[in-house]
Design a protein around this motif. Structure first.
Motif, PDB file in Angstrom:
ATOM      1  N   ALA A  29       5.142  22.127   0.685  1.00 60.62           N
ATOM      2  CA  ALA A  29       5.715  22.712  -0.541  1.00 60.62           C
ATOM      3  C   ALA A  29       6.231  24.126  -0.273  1.00 60.62           C
ATOM      4  O   ALA A  29       7.345  24.489  -0.665  1.00 60.62           O
ATOM      5  N   PHE A  30       5.436  24.948   0.402  1.00 63.53           N
ATOM      6  CA  PHE A  30       5.858  26.322   0.701  1.00 63.53           C
ATOM      7  C   PHE A  30       6.992  26.341   1.721  1.00 63.53           C
ATOM      8  O   PHE A  30       7.923  27.153   1.609  1.00 63.53           O
ATOM      9  N   ASP A  31       6.916  25.477   2.727  1.00 64.48           N
ATOM     10  CA  ASP A  31       7.989  25.420   3.736  1.00 64.48           C
ATOM     11  C   ASP A  31       9.322  25.061   3.088  1.00 64.48           C
ATOM     12  O   ASP A  31      10.371  25.608   3.452  1.00 64.48           O
ATOM     13  N   ARG A  32       9.293  24.157   2.136  1.00 62.46           N
ATOM     14  CA  ARG A  32      10.535  23.754   1.459  1.00 62.46           C
ATOM     15  C   ARG A  32      11.116  24.905   0.646  1.00 62.46           C
ATOM     16  O   ARG A  32      12.342  25.113   0.638  1.00 62.46           O
ATOM     17  N   ILE A  33      10.259  25.663  -0.017  1.00 64.79           N
ATOM     18  CA  ILE A  33      10.744  26.797  -0.811  1.00 64.79           C
ATOM     19  C   ILE A  33      11.376  27.846   0.096  1.00 64.79           C
ATOM     20  O   ILE A  33      12.457  28.383  -0.192  1.00 64.79           O
ATOM     21  N   VAL A  34      10.729  28.157   1.216  1.00 63.86           N
ATOM     22  CA  VAL A  34      11.252  29.168   2.128  1.00 63.86           C
ATOM     23  C   VAL A  34      12.563  28.711   2.750  1.00 63.86           C
ATOM     24  O   VAL A  34      13.509  29.507   2.904  1.00 63.86           O
ATOM     25  N   LEU A  35      12.653  27.433   3.089  1.00 67.35           N
ATOM     26  CA  LEU A  35      13.896  26.907   3.651  1.00 67.35           C
ATOM     27  C   LEU A  35      15.029  26.997   2.630  1.00 67.35           C
ATOM     28  O   LEU A  35      16.167  27.371   2.969  1.00 67.35           O
ATOM     29  N   PRO A  44      19.050  35.010   8.354  1.00 70.62           N
ATOM     30  CA  PRO A  44      18.407  34.354   9.491  1.00 70.62           C
ATOM     31  C   PRO A  44      16.915  34.138   9.330  1.00 70.62           C
ATOM     32  O   PRO A  44      16.355  33.242   9.951  1.00 70.62           O
ATOM     33  N   ILE A  45      16.249  34.952   8.504  1.00 72.67           N
ATOM     34  CA  ILE A  45      14.789  34.883   8.409  1.00 72.67           C
ATOM     35  C   ILE A  45      14.366  34.897   6.947  1.00 72.67           C
ATOM     36  O   ILE A  45      14.843  35.719   6.153  1.00 72.67           O
ATOM     37  N   ALA A  46      13.446  33.974   6.601  1.00 73.80           N
ATOM     38  CA  ALA A  46      12.825  33.948   5.276  1.00 73.80           C
ATOM     39  C   ALA A  46      11.332  33.744   5.473  1.00 73.80           C
ATOM     40  O   ALA A  46      10.914  32.933   6.309  1.00 73.80           O
ATOM     41  N   LEU A  47      10.512  34.493   4.697  1.00 69.71           N
ATOM     42  CA  LEU A  47       9.065  34.490   4.906  1.00 69.71           C
ATOM     43  C   LEU A  47       8.327  34.436   3.578  1.00 69.71           C
ATOM     44  O   LEU A  47       8.802  34.974   2.564  1.00 69.71           O
ATOM     45  N   PHE A  48       7.175  33.786   3.590  1.00 69.57           N
ATOM     46  CA  PHE A  48       6.223  33.856   2.489  1.00 69.57           C
ATOM     47  C   PHE A  48       4.917  34.378   3.083  1.00 69.57           C
ATOM     48  O   PHE A  48       4.259  33.700   3.869  1.00 69.57           O
ATOM     49  N   GLY A  49       4.561  35.632   2.738  1.00 63.32           N
ATOM     50  CA  GLY A  49       3.383  36.270   3.322  1.00 63.32           C
ATOM     51  C   GLY A  49       2.302  36.517   2.291  1.00 63.32           C
ATOM     52  O   GLY A  49       2.577  36.808   1.121  1.00 63.32           O
ATOM     53  N   LEU A  50       1.057  36.400   2.737  1.00 64.98           N
ATOM     54  CA  LEU A  50      -0.118  36.690   1.920  1.00 64.98           C
ATOM     55  C   LEU A  50      -0.731  37.983   2.424  1.00 64.98           C
ATOM     56  O   LEU A  50      -0.946  38.149   3.638  1.00 64.98           O
ATOM     57  N   MET A  51      -1.027  38.906   1.503  1.00 65.98           N
ATOM     58  CA  MET A  51      -1.481  40.232   1.893  1.00 65.98           C
ATOM     59  C   MET A  51      -3.003  40.270   1.929  1.00 65.98           C
ATOM     60  O   MET A  51      -3.686  40.288   0.891  1.00 65.98           O
ATOM     61  N   ASP A  52      -3.551  40.237   3.153  1.00 59.82           N
ATOM     62  CA  ASP A  52      -4.992  40.338   3.347  1.00 59.82           C
ATOM     63  C   ASP A  52      -5.397  41.815   3.310  1.00 59.82           C
ATOM     64  O   ASP A  52      -4.574  42.685   3.038  1.00 59.82           O
ATOM     65  N   GLN A  53      -6.638  42.097   3.664  1.00 62.15           N
ATOM     66  CA  GLN A  53      -7.126  43.475   3.549  1.00 62.15           C
ATOM     67  C   GLN A  53      -6.380  44.419   4.487  1.00 62.15           C
ATOM     68  O   GLN A  53      -5.973  45.508   4.080  1.00 62.15           O
ATOM     69  N   HIS A  54      -6.179  44.003   5.746  1.00 63.75           N
ATOM     70  CA  HIS A  54      -5.523  44.877   6.715  1.00 63.75           C
ATOM     71  C   HIS A  54      -4.308  44.231   7.373  1.00 63.75           C
ATOM     72  O   HIS A  54      -3.751  44.811   8.302  1.00 63.75           O
ATOM     73  N   ARG A  55      -3.891  43.089   6.942  1.00 62.92           N
ATOM     74  CA  ARG A  55      -2.781  42.385   7.580  1.00 62.92           C
ATOM     75  C   ARG A  55      -2.002  41.605   6.543  1.00 62.92           C
ATOM     76  O   ARG A  55      -2.490  41.327   5.440  1.00 62.92           O
ATOM     77  N   LYS A  59       2.271  32.437   5.555  1.00 65.07           N
ATOM     78  CA  LYS A  59       1.957  31.035   5.299  1.00 65.07           C
ATOM     79  C   LYS A  59       3.135  30.140   5.613  1.00 65.07           C
ATOM     80  O   LYS A  59       2.970  29.022   6.106  1.00 65.07           O
ATOM     81  N   ALA A  60       4.348  30.590   5.323  1.00 60.83           N
ATOM     82  CA  ALA A  60       5.559  29.806   5.616  1.00 60.83           C
ATOM     83  C   ALA A  60       6.609  30.761   6.176  1.00 60.83           C
ATOM     84  O   ALA A  60       6.748  31.889   5.708  1.00 60.83           O
ATOM     85  N   LYS A  61       7.331  30.286   7.184  1.00 61.49           N
ATOM     86  CA  LYS A  61       8.326  31.138   7.840  1.00 61.49           C
ATOM     87  C   LYS A  61       9.439  30.267   8.398  1.00 61.49           C
ATOM     88  O   LYS A  61       9.204  29.182   8.913  1.00 61.49           O
TER      89      LYS A  61
END
Length: 779
Positions: A29-35, A44-55, A59-61
């Motif tokens: 589901a996330f890969d399809r949205i990013v695509l 050229p680049i699309a990303l879905f990132g989750l913001m952890d405590q220090h990084r 999840k999808a790229k």
């Protein structure tokens, strides 16, 4: 919007971890949205990132293999803190970020746009973003689509929160059911105390047993020493009786004493032999002692017989003989050795006995302490179980409240079933979409309430709940699935179905989250049309990049490997292998040269610089040179049959374009046919022009590919892994058109292909020249 305090960050991280998305496997589901985002925004680049405590974990790229990045240096962290869309058209011109350059894949990031992903309860979990290496601007349509796709990501996250919440609630319910068996556990606990107490007594029993054993060993050793002393006394008594028998007159009495002592000697010797059976160190000396005693008795008997015969000379010789003296000495030494070993053994056993005597109270007190400790542990465990029951009930109540809030805020329809596909829960959105009230739907089978069909065929769509229960894997609906509502209306839906795994590892039910995507489908159709127009513009660029990355890599790899192998010979003579690798390098270079020529030629065609420059030439010689070049390279295993029909006069054509035409047609013919099938080439005069036919008996061309065969970068769908650029026939068509000729193709799949080219001969319009210079530029 929450104020970003420490409490907010702690709660945000708690929600993020509850979704169980960090460090998880890719999600369709996330890969399809990013695509979709990448295609819409043409980046050229699309990303879905989750913001952890220090990084920031992605999840999808699409367009990069980046897994995570530091949070503090990320543009996404800025967008998440602002909780609003962040667009940087040019990072080098932006007053905030121009002094903070960011690099990706060793390239400077020039454009960034990110939409923060905010949950309905106001917590930012991540960012949906796009990146480019050139400055750019987003159109209003692209910006709107990006915002909508970010909303879809939030919905997907909320779906997973619901699924995880229901799964946890189910597991906790099972856990509470297990805690209801508290008294059974208590009985098992006390039974365990008894067993452990019994086990703890075992060391005491072992100590007592060892104490008794050591005591018996000491007594046994003392008995051995007693027998040794008795044996000494009996031996001395026997010798004394023999002396008295010799000296005194009362011989009968002394002879009786001797016989009595002799019996005692053998009795004590037998007892000593029996007592030392368990001591292999004593066995050799005991056996030697028996032999010495027998020998000593024989000497004593000789003395008695000599006295009885009054043979005093013999008696005197026996008394003074060295043999008699050595036997007595050996007897005493052997007895002393046996006695010495037994004394050492007695000392060791008495020491072990005293140690065991001291250790016994320690073990008794240790067992008592262990028993007391076990009782304390059981009491603590009982207290812990009571606390757990109380905590579990409180947690279950909180989870139910959270579930109610989440189900109301998610915006998607949620249905929950048990392991028998019976509906146990549905939220208000599900009631609206299915047109089933909650009271009537609960207790019904899933397929009764959620009637899914294939949008195109109207056929029944298999239940995703059944698939999820059987496979224990998340299920997703394919594109083109519709829901038939209770009133007969049909709507397009999209959903996911996840199994609920209980604490025992078995499937306890399923959670299905779905939504109405009818409007989204209409928007997607409009978006598809827009994308098709943009894709047509960029198709040549994408095709060129694909061709270069694929077709150039193979010959370069071959050249590299052959060069390494040649270098590894270290001056050793391997002429055949060297020739083989040199030929491979030559072939690869020729292939690269051909591809570069094709690419440059297409560039000249696109820029209008390719011109038609005819000259007098001998067509037969040109074609023969082309055939020879092909048969020395790609067609070295093929037979090419050439037939020239009355083409004897020089022709007036462009030799370079003729080379392009014949090279590509013949190369394709040998490349797509087996060596056992010859390639046929015929050249003849037709209608004041030259007709060329190239016939092969190879794989053929599918009928659906024939209309678009001469397009740039176009290849037939059945070529498989056969290398090619998709430029050859486009070049042939261009060269034919520049000549003012025509080209036709006939093909039957798996039988072969015929290309028929007609080129006008302009030499028929020229005045005759006495000795024309014939041109052969094929080489």
């Amino acid at each position: 919007m929450h104020e970003q305090t420490d409490a907010y960050e702690e709660k945000r991280l708690e929600i993020l971890k509850s979704c169980r998305l960090l460090d998880s496997i890719p999600d369709y589901a996330f890969d399809r949205i990013v695509l979709t985002l990448k295609e819409v925004c043409q980046v050229p680049i699309a990303l879905f990132g989750l913001m952890d405590q220090h990084r920031e974990w992605f999840k999808a790229k699409i367009g990069c293999d980046l897994t995570e990045a530091p949070r503090e240096t990320s543009y996404c962290n800025v967008a998440l803190k602002r909780q609003q869309i962040l667009i940087i058209p040019d990072t080098l011109q932006d007053p905030v970020f121009k002094d903070q350059p960011r690099y990706l894949k060793e390239q400077l990031v020039r454009f960034y746009a990110g939409v923060p992903l905010i949950t309905p309860d106001g917590y930012g979990l991540g960012v949906l973003c796009i990146i480019d290496f050139i400055p750019r601007e987003l159109t209003p349509g692209q910006l709107l689509t990006m915002t909508e796709l970010a909303r879809q990501v939030v919905i997907e996250i909320q779906k997973r929160r619901v699924i995880e919440s229901i799964s946890r609630q189910t597991q906790e319910r099972i856990s509470h059911q297990r805690k209801d068996r508290f008294f059974l556990k208590l009985g098992i606990g006390f039974g365990l105390v008894i067993v452990l107490r019994f086990i703890s007594v075992l060391p005491s029993l072992w100590t007592n047993s060892r104490f008794q054993t050591l005591s018996q060993w000491v007594i046994h050793t003392q008995e051995v020493l007693t027998q040794i002393n008795e044996l000494k006394l009996s031996l001395q008594g026997a010798q004394l009786a023999v002396r008295n028998y010799t000296i005194l007159n009362n011989r009968a009495t002394n002879l009786n004493y001797y016989s009595s002592h002799l019996k005692n000697i053998y009795r004590h010797l037998d007892q000593l032999d029996a007592l030392t059976q368990d001591n292999p160190n004593q066995r050799p000396d005991v056996k030697q002692l028996r032999l010495l005693l027998i020998h000593d008795n024989e000497i004593l008997n000789q003395l008695i017989h000599g006295i009885d015969r009054q043979d005093f000379n013999t008696v005197q010789k026996i008394y003074s003989s060295q043999e008699a003296l050595s036997v007595v000495s050996d007897l005493l030494q052997t007895l002393e050795r046996i006695e010495g070993r037994e004394l050492v053994l007695l000392d060791q056993r008495q020491q072990a006995f005293r140690t065991s005597e001291k250790l016994n109270p320690v073990i008794i007190w240790t067992n008592f302490s262990i028993t007391l400790l076990i009782l304390i542990v059981i009491l603590v465990w009982i207290y812990h179980e009571i606390r757990l029951r109380y905590h579990g009930e409180s947690q279950a109540n909180r989870q139910e409240e959270f579930l109610e809030v989440t189900l109301a805020s998610i915006g998607d329809a949620v249905m929950m079933t048990d392991a028998n596909e019976t509906i146990t829960l549905m939220n208000p959105v599900a009631e609206v979409l299915t047109d089933w009230p909650h009271q009537e739907a609960v207790g019904q089978k899933f397929s009764t309430v959620l009637n899914l069909i294939n949008t195109e065929t109207q056929a029944f769509y298999p239940s995703p709940v059944v698939a999820a229960i059987n496979s224990q894997v998340n299920q997703f609906l394919h594109d083109g699935v519709s829901l038939v509502r209770r009133n007969g209306e049909t709507i397009d839906v999209d959903d996911s179905c996840a199994p609920i795994i209980g604490a025992n590892g078995l499937v306890a039910g399923c959670v299905m989250v779905f939504r109405d995507i009818s409007e989204q489908r209409r928007q997607e159709e409009q978006m598809t049309q827009t994308l098709q127009r943009e894709q047509e513009i960029n198709s040549l660029k994408n095709s060129f990049i694909s061709m270069v990355s694929h077709e150039f890599r193979t010959p370069l790899t071959s050249i590299f490997s052959s060069t390494e192998l040649l270098a590894s010979f270290d001056g050793q003579a391997h002429p055949e292998r060297q020739d083989k690798h040199l030929q491979r390098i030559y072939t690869s270079i020729r292939r690269l040269e051909q591809m570069l020529d094709d690419v440059l030629l297409i560039g000249r065609v696109e820029s209008g610089k390719l011109q038609f420059q005819p000259e007098l030439m001998n067509l037969e010689l040109v074609i023969e040179d082309i055939v020879e070049a092909i048969q020395s390279g790609i067609g070295r295993h093929h037979q090419i049959k050439s037939n020239f029909d009355n083409v004897v006069e020089p022709v007036f054509m462009d030799a370079k374009l003729i080379k392009f035409i014949f090279t590509n047609l013949l190369s394709n013919a040998v490349k797509y046919s087996l060596p056992m099938h010859p390639v046929e080439l015929s050249v003849g005069i037709v209608n004041t022009g030259i007709e060329i036919q190239v016939i092969d008996h190879g794989i053929g061309i599918p009928a659906e590919d024939l209309p678009k065969l001469f397009r740039t970068f176009q290849r037939a769908s059945n070529v498989g892994n056969i290398h090619g650029t998709g430029l050859g026939l486009s070049i042939v068509k261009t060269c034919v058109d520049l000549h003012g000729g025509s080209i036709e193709v006939e093909s039957v799949l798996d039988q072969g292909t015929r290309f028929k080219v007609w080129l006008p001969n302009h030499s028929t319009t020229l005045p005759k020249v006495g000795s024309p210079e014939l041109i052969n530029t094929a080489k």
